[in-house]
Structures are given as structure tokens and as C-alpha cells.
Scaffold this active site. Structure first.
Site, PDB file in Angstrom:
ATOM      1  N   CYS A   2       1.012  -1.219  -0.248  1.00  0.00           N
ATOM      2  CA  CYS A   2      -0.108  -0.109  -0.092  1.00  0.00           C
ATOM      3  C   CYS A   2       0.843   1.266   0.027  1.00  0.00           C
ATOM      4  O   CYS A   2       2.032   1.089   0.293  1.00  0.00           O
ATOM      5  CB  CYS A   2      -0.740  -0.018   1.327  1.00  0.00           C
ATOM      6  N   ARG A  27       1.244   1.824  -6.196  1.00  0.00           N
ATOM      7  CA  ARG A  27       1.579   0.540  -4.994  1.00  0.00           C
ATOM      8  C   ARG A  27       0.031   0.120  -4.679  1.00  0.00           C
ATOM      9  O   ARG A  27      -0.141  -0.838  -3.792  1.00  0.00           O
ATOM     10  CB  ARG A  27       1.953   1.438  -3.794  1.00  0.00           C
ATOM     11  N   TRP A  74      -3.868  -1.908  -1.294  1.00  0.00           N
ATOM     12  CA  TRP A  74      -3.688  -3.143  -2.078  1.00  0.00           C
ATOM     13  C   TRP A  74      -4.288  -4.083  -0.953  1.00  0.00           C
ATOM     14  O   TRP A  74      -3.353  -4.681  -0.341  1.00  0.00           O
ATOM     15  CB  TRP A  74      -2.490  -3.556  -2.866  1.00  0.00           C
ATOM     16  N   ASN A  98       1.144  -0.413   5.757  1.00  0.00           N
ATOM     17  CA  ASN A  98       1.617  -1.232   4.732  1.00  0.00           C
ATOM     18  C   ASN A  98       2.455  -2.484   5.322  1.00  0.00           C
ATOM     19  O   ASN A  98       3.265  -2.427   6.123  1.00  0.00           O
ATOM     20  CB  ASN A  98       2.374  -0.479   3.732  1.00  0.00           C
ATOM     21  N   GLY A  99       1.826  -3.755   4.730  1.00  0.00           N
ATOM     22  CA  GLY A  99       2.424  -4.767   5.359  1.00  0.00           C
ATOM     23  C   GLY A  99       1.418  -5.997   5.837  1.00  0.00           C
ATOM     24  O   GLY A  99       0.086  -5.663   5.512  1.00  0.00           O
ATOM     25  N   GLU A 478       7.518 -13.689 -21.094  1.00  0.00           N
ATOM     26  CA  GLU A 478       7.281 -12.387 -20.867  1.00  0.00           C
ATOM     27  C   GLU A 478       5.905 -11.896 -21.735  1.00  0.00           C
ATOM     28  O   GLU A 478       5.117 -11.207 -21.068  1.00  0.00           O
ATOM     29  CB  GLU A 478       8.288 -11.409 -21.215  1.00  0.00           C
ATOM     30  N   LYS A 482       2.600 -10.464 -20.002  1.00  0.00           N
ATOM     31  CA  LYS A 482       1.871  -9.230 -20.513  1.00  0.00           C
ATOM     32  C   LYS A 482       0.454  -9.216 -20.840  1.00  0.00           C
ATOM     33  O   LYS A 482      -0.398  -8.419 -20.424  1.00  0.00           O
ATOM     34  CB  LYS A 482       2.728  -8.441 -21.485  1.00  0.00           C
ATOM     35  N   GLU A 485      -1.686 -10.172 -17.757  1.00  0.00           N
ATOM     36  CA  GLU A 485      -2.211  -9.080 -16.821  1.00  0.00           C
ATOM     37  C   GLU A 485      -2.724  -7.967 -17.127  1.00  0.00           C
ATOM     38  O   GLU A 485      -3.810  -7.217 -16.541  1.00  0.00           O
ATOM     39  CB  GLU A 485      -0.690  -8.784 -16.088  1.00  0.00           C
ATOM     40  N   HIS A 501       4.950 -32.919 -24.029  1.00  0.00           N
ATOM     41  CA  HIS A 501       5.095 -33.540 -22.911  1.00  0.00           C
ATOM     42  C   HIS A 501       3.816 -33.263 -21.992  1.00  0.00           C
ATOM     43  O   HIS A 501       3.782 -33.362 -20.727  1.00  0.00           O
ATOM     44  CB  HIS A 501       6.216 -33.018 -22.003  1.00  0.00           C
ATOM     45  N   LYS A 601       1.964  -1.598  -8.887  1.00  0.00           N
ATOM     46  CA  LYS A 601       3.234  -1.434  -9.408  1.00  0.00           C
ATOM     47  C   LYS A 601       4.606  -1.692  -8.470  1.00  0.00           C
ATOM     48  O   LYS A 601       5.401  -2.498  -9.333  1.00  0.00           O
ATOM     49  CB  LYS A 601       3.468   0.025  -9.937  1.00  0.00           C
TER      50      LYS A 601
HETATM   51  C1  F6R Z   1       4.767  -7.414 -14.756  1.00  0.00           C
HETATM   52  C2  F6R Z   1       5.521  -6.866 -13.852  1.00  0.00           C
HETATM   53  C3  F6R Z   1       5.824  -7.577 -12.470  1.00  0.00           C
HETATM   54  C4  F6R Z   1       7.060  -6.972 -12.003  1.00  0.00           C
HETATM   55  C5  F6R Z   1       7.354  -7.709 -10.509  1.00  0.00           C
HETATM   56  C6  F6R Z   1       8.559  -7.348  -9.938  1.00  0.00           C
HETATM   57  O1  F6R Z   1       4.518  -6.631 -16.080  1.00  0.00           O
HETATM   58  O2  F6R Z   1       5.792  -5.575 -13.870  1.00  0.00           O
HETATM   59  O3  F6R Z   1       5.799  -8.906 -12.653  1.00  0.00           O
HETATM   60  O4  F6R Z   1       8.063  -7.238 -12.689  1.00  0.00           O
HETATM   61  O5  F6R Z   1       6.371  -7.543  -9.605  1.00  0.00           O
HETATM   62  O6  F6R Z   1       8.759  -6.002  -9.897  1.00  0.00           O
HETATM   63  P1  F6R Z   1      10.164  -5.182  -9.496  1.00  0.00           P
HETATM   64  O7  F6R Z   1      10.870  -5.315 -10.841  1.00  0.00           O
HETATM   65  O8  F6R Z   1       9.713  -3.651  -9.224  1.00  0.00           O
HETATM   66  O9  F6R Z   1      10.931  -5.983  -8.517  1.00  0.00           O
END
Ligand code: F6R
Length: 606
Positions: A2, A27, A74, A98-99, A478, A482, A485, A501, A601
């Protein structure tokens, strides 16, 4: 994970808190709230949803007070609604957190027996009542020290009091927390980013510490409640990069910025004059490093996997990779000659930080590849390799991924040269090739209309698969991450050779499958795997590179050809169409691209 903000000022704080909360939404954004102390009362407003809804639902002019705390949530304990939103308050104390409090159930029982009543489903509310209870028997500093001792788990806290109306208490264990200094006011923030618009002078709390913030004074205390002196850091300022410009979304802007991401990385590390790579102040002799372990989460973990392939191709060093949330709880065998590399855009990811902390406590060599250089992970690593890609605001990581793999590739090339595992000519050739990368990415970004057209097929399908081998496998993972999500469609990344497999059973008529098959050493094998899925009805989007070789087109639904370059660099180019595919899929569905549901994020809880 958060966001927390606190302001102690000589003027009304609610409008500034709201502005800071908007910046903190990366956050968490499922609910928001703020509380101020005014005229002997705690005034609290909370709302489900974004910070905007707080502004819509309440008249901030009525929320007076020169002391206040705010929060974006969050959800961990309790559904996201206005009751579970922070701050949580008793008649005397209001808390943002936060936590996670791990012993909240037993503390709640204890407090209920003492006559406290609870309104929410959160673990945070026990902190409110515990402080209220402890304040009945002792003064502020001792009440805080005692409360923190009773809490198990991780927290960053902001606390205000009706009866002590001139201060905010901040406390940290596990989750980061920073204090900022301004003229006639001081601040509390869950990270320095939250404070950047108000000040460039910050102090970071260490684990176990708490602080008392008044408008003209900040005091710091250790776990025992003893006063400690702390250092003030100066932050760099990049405010201008925090807006979308003419783009509809930050993600679109960040995708298009990638040629510059690569340019700044090259500028930072490549010495054009000597055709060499500079890694200044690297603290260890190269002979001291016999193996490397890379650790990260999500997209950052995919960067680690990418690096593993390059390490194996370009060096003989032993290399391992790990997901931070797994590493931190496993029985690890630490070896003095291992270098641990932590990859993180935010530098605040709780699992990655915890893994770093374990390595530091075992006196290991630690290095981080981060974007935010003021972050906890950067500060606590022995050595930092910044990616310098500017703020990344879109929740889905794009330019930071390219920045991470660029810096890792550059580091690997340098290591390979220092270990005499690459000859001079090859080394110079690879550095020269690297310099062409921004232009190649610019050209690849032009594959826009065709990707837009293709994207609806992915939205309409039940699910999709992303296949690749070798260097293309991390990129397949990756691409799938993308898509899922952002457009909430099931997507799975798989090594193309593994399909037989098990996962081949998923393929049915019309299922979209992305096959990454650049003309590298894996090309023929990947094409065979592609034929296997086509034979079972898959609609294949083949992504390959331009070349003189024959282009296979039979039974392929669509083909995208990225530019041609040396094989090491193709993963950079293959990533671009996949980012765009995810972006346009989400755009067509009208989803919130920069803030996908259930995500944040910066993931600061474990
Ligand atoms: C996906 C994404 C997440 C971050 C992950 C790690 O698009 O952004 O999977 O890569 O939460 O975050 P960081 O890089 O900030 O440690």
C-alpha cells in the site's frame, strides 16, 4: 503493498495528501483514505476505488487540519471496500499501514477481552487498539516501543493522535518508509517517490526504527526506544517524466520510449572511444567470482532467465536463477565466491528485498540491477547497476524489462572479456552491434497496425500459448505474462520443445499460438514444434526476423518479421510486438491499461 503519506505542517494538509496519494496509486488502488487532526478531533474519510473517488465523495474543504495521514490500499486482509480502507481509527488513534500483521488473530482476542470493538476485517485495526491500550499506561515513546514489540510480521506505519495533535509517528519493520523535510513542514512516505514532489531531502528508516514528525522537528528512535541520529540524502529530480505527454496511457508512452532506454543504457556503460564497457567501481576482483545467482520476481525474473542464456553463451561461469519468493524460504547453500544479482524495477519488491537481506546477513556479494536508485534494494546492495530508463508508471513493466536485459547483457559481455572468454574482435563487434539497437527497436515499433488487427483474435479466444526455445523462451514467458495481466485472458508461455509432454492437449481448432522463431540456432527445431501445433488446429502468429533465408508461410495465420541483427540481440526486438499485442488487446476490451485489476506497481508485501 500500500502507499502511505503523512504531513505535519503549519497549514492545511488534506489537498497535498490527496495529490501525493494520486502519485502513490502505483502501490495499490482498490481503496483510499485520509485522516487529519483538527479541533481536538480525528476526521477520517475513506472510499472504495481510486483516489478520485475520495475527491468525488467528499468535500475536502471540510477536512481541515495541519496534521494528516493518507493511504492507498492493495487488499491483503479483508475485501476492498470503504470499511476496510485505511486509516483505521479508535477514539484517540488513527493508523495507516503497509504490510501484514501475522499475529493479528491472537492480538484481536486479547483486545476484545479488554473491551475494544472492531469495525473492519483488516489486520491493521489491531495496531490502532494496541496503541490506544498502551497509551493508557505510559507515554508516547514507550507506548510505541511496546506496541512494536507486540507486533509480528512486516509493517510501515503512519499514526496520528487526537490527544497529541502536533505530531505523526512513523514506524518500520520490513516495509520501507522514508521521512522528508520541507519548509515549516515535514513528511512521511512509503518511499522517496511519494515525497519527490514536495522535497528532495529524505531520511530512510531502518528496520525496527520509529520516528516522531513535527512540523519543525523529526526525531528517530531504535527498537529499544533510544534516540538515534540519521543521515539525510538528497534525491535526484525527474518530475517531468511523470506525465503521459500525448499518449493515451503510460504503457503506450513507455513502449515507445524504448529506443531511448537503450540509448541511455549504452551511454552509461559503453566507452565509444575505447570500444569497451565501463563498469566503474566494481568492488570485487573478477577471480573472486566463481558463480552467479540471479534473483527477481515476475518480469524481472524473466530478465534473470534471459541473462542465464547469455551467461551460458558468452561465459563459462556457473549461473543459477531463482524466483525471490522461493529463494527466501529455501535452505540455501551460500558460497563466498558467488555473486548474487537482484533484478528489480522498483527496488522495493518485498520478496526480492528479503532475498537480498538474507544474502547480506550471510555476508554474500550482492549486486542489484534497479531502475529506482534511491530504492531499498539499491541502497542495501554492495553494488548497483542502474538501468536509467526513467520512471515507469504503467503497472505492466515494458521499458524496464528492456533496460534490465540491456544492463545484464552489457555486464555479461564485460565479464566475458575480463575472463578472456571472448576474443577482442568479437567483443568489439558485439559492442558495435549494440549501438545499432535503438534504431532497430525504432523500426520494430512501426509494426503497429498489423498488431492492432491481430489482437482481437487473442481477446476472443479462451486462451493462448506463447512458444519459444533458447533465447526466445524467456521472451515467450514475458509475452504471455503481459497478455494475461492486461487483457485478463489466459496465456501460457512454454518452451516450444516441451509442448509434446503435456500442453499439446490444450491445443484446439482456432487457438491462437505465438511462435517466436528467429533464425538462430534453434530455428529449425522451433519450426518443427510450430508444425505440431498447426497440425492440431492452432492459429499461429509467427514472429521471426528478416533474413535471406526462405520464409516459411504455409498454414501460418500471420507473420511478423522484426529487423535482423546478431542473435544475442534478437530477444530485444522480439519483445516489442508482444508488448504491443498485450496493449492493443486490453485497449480493445476497454480495460484500465495502466492499472490492471488486482495488481500494483510496487509489490511491497510478501
Ligand atoms: C509485470 C510486472 C511484474 C514485476 C514484478 C517485480 O509486468 O511488472 O511482474 O516485474 O512485480 O517488480 P520489480 O521489478 O519492481 O521488482
Amino acid at each position: 503493498m500500500c502507499g502511505i503519506i503523512g504531513i505535519s505542517s503549519n497549514k492545511s494538509v488534506s489537498a497535498t495528501i490527496i495529490n501525493s496519494l494520486k502519485k502513490l496509486e502505483y502501490r495499490g488502488y482498490d481503496s483510499a483514505g485520509l485522516a487529519t487532526v483538527h479541533n481536538g478531533m480525528i476526521n477520517e474519510i475513506k472510499s472504495e476505488g481510486r483516489v478520485d473517488s475520495l475527491e468525488k465523495n467528499f468535500d475536502l474543504k471540510n477536512l481541515e487540519g495541519n496534521i494528516g495521514i493518507g493511504h492507498v490500499r492493495w487488499a491483503t486482509h479483508g475485501v476492498p471496500n470503504s470499511i476496510n480502507a485505511h486509516p483505521h481509527s479508535s477514539h484517540n488513534v488513527s493508523v495507516v499501514h503497509n504490510g501484514i500483521i501475522e499475529n493479528s488473530t491472537s492480538l484481536k482476542k486479547f483486545l476484545v477481552n479488554k473491551g475494544h470493538t472492531f469495525k473492519s476485517q483488516t489486520d491493521t485495526e489491531v495496531i490502532v487498539h494496541l496503541i490506544t491500550e498502551n497509551l493508557k499506561i505510559t507515554d508516547l515513546e514507550e507506548a510505541i516501543t511496546n506496541t512494536l514489540k507486540q507486533l509480528q510480521g512486516s509493517f510501515a506505519l503512519g499514526i496520528i493522535f487526537k490527544d497529541i495533535p502536533n505530531l505523526i509517528v512513523g514506524a518500520r519493520r520490513g516495509s520501507p518508509l522514508a521521512v522528508g523535510y520541507g519548509p515549516n513542514e515535514n513528511y512521511l512516505g512509503s518511499d522517496s517517490y511519494a515525497l519527490k514532489s514536495m522535497t528532495n531531502k529524505v531520511t530512510y528508516l531502518d528496520d525496527g526504527e520509529f520516528c516522531i514528525i513535527k512540523k519543525d522537528q523529526v526525531l528517530f528512535f531504535n527498537e529499544q526506544g533510544i534516540k538515534v541520529n540519521k543521515k539525510i540524502f538528497e534525491l535526484s529530480s525527474e518530475e517531468s517524466s511523470y506525465d503521459k505527454g500525448h499518449y493515451k496511457h503510460f504503457m503506450a508512452k513507455e513502449i515507445e520510449e524504448q529506443p531511448n532506454t537503450i540509448k541511455s543504457g549504452i551511454k552509461e556503460y559503453v566507452d565509444n572511444f575505447n570500444k569497451d564497457i565501463n563498469i566503474f567501481n566494481f568492488p570485487w576482483k573478477i577471480e573472486e567470482i566463481k558463480s552467479i545467482i540471479l534473483i527477481g520476481c515476475g518480469t524481472a525474473y524473466h530478465s534473470c532467465l534471459m541473462a542465464k542464456y547469455w551467461f551460458e553463451e558468452l561465459t563459462n561461469i556457473d549461473v543459477g536463477i531463482d524466483i525471490a519468493s522461493e529463494f527466501r524460504y529455501r535452505k540455501n547453500r551460500f558460497k563466498k565466491d558467488t555473486l548474487y544479482i537482484f533484478v528489480s524495477q522498483s527496488g522495493e519488491t518485498a520478496d526480492t528485498y528479503a532475498a537480498l537481506d538474507i544474502c547480506n546477513k550471510n555476508n554474500m556479494k550482492t549486486c542489484s540491477v534497479v531502475n529506482v536508485i534511491e530504492s531499498s534494494i539499491a541502497r542495501d546492495s554492495n553494488f548497483v547497476l542502474p538501468i536509467h530508463c526513467g520512471p515507469e508508471i504503467g503497472v505492466a513493466s515494458t521499458k524496464a524489462f528492456l533496460g534490465q536485459i540491456l544492463v545484464l547483457y552489457i555486464f555479461i559481455l564485460k565479464l566475458s572479456s575480463l575472463r578472456n572468454e571472448i576474443n577482442k574482435n568479437q567483443y568489439h563487434k558485439k559492442i558495435n552491434d549494440l549501438k545499432t539497437l535503438p534504431e532497430l527497436i525504432e523500426k520494430t515499433l512501426l509494426h503497429d497496425n498489423e498488431i492492432q488487427a491481430i489482437s482481437s483474435t487473442f481477446n476472443e479466444a479462451k486462451g493462448s500459448m506463447f512458444l519459444g526455445r533458447g533465447f526466445s523462451y524467456p521472451i515467450a514467458l514475458e509475452g504471455a505474462l503481459k497478455l494475461k495481466e492486461l487483457s485478463y485472458v489466459h496465456a501460457e508461455g512454454y518452451p516450444a520443445g516441451e509442448m509434446k509432454h503435456g500442453p499439446l492437449a490444450l491445443i484446439e481448432k482456432g487457438m491462437p499460438v505465438v511462435v517466436l522463431a528467429p533464425k538462430d540456432n534453434y530455428y529449425k527445431k522451433t519450426i518443427s514444434n510450430m508444425q505440431e501445433v498447426i497440425a492440431r488446429g492452432a492459429k499461429v502468429l509467427l514472429i521471426t526476423n528478416k533474413s535471406e533465408d526462405e520464409v516459411i508461410s504455409e498454414n501460418i495465420w500471420e507473420t511478423i518479421e522484426v529487423e535482423n541483427t546478431n542473435h544475442d540481440l534478437l530477444p530485444f526486438l522480439l519483445t516489442i510486438p508482444l508488448q504491443k499485442l498485450a496493449y492493443y488487446s486490453a485497449l480493445k476490451k476497454g480495460y484500465d491499461i495502466d492499472k490492471p485489476r488486482n495488481l500494483a506497481k510496487s509489490v511491497t508485501v510478501e
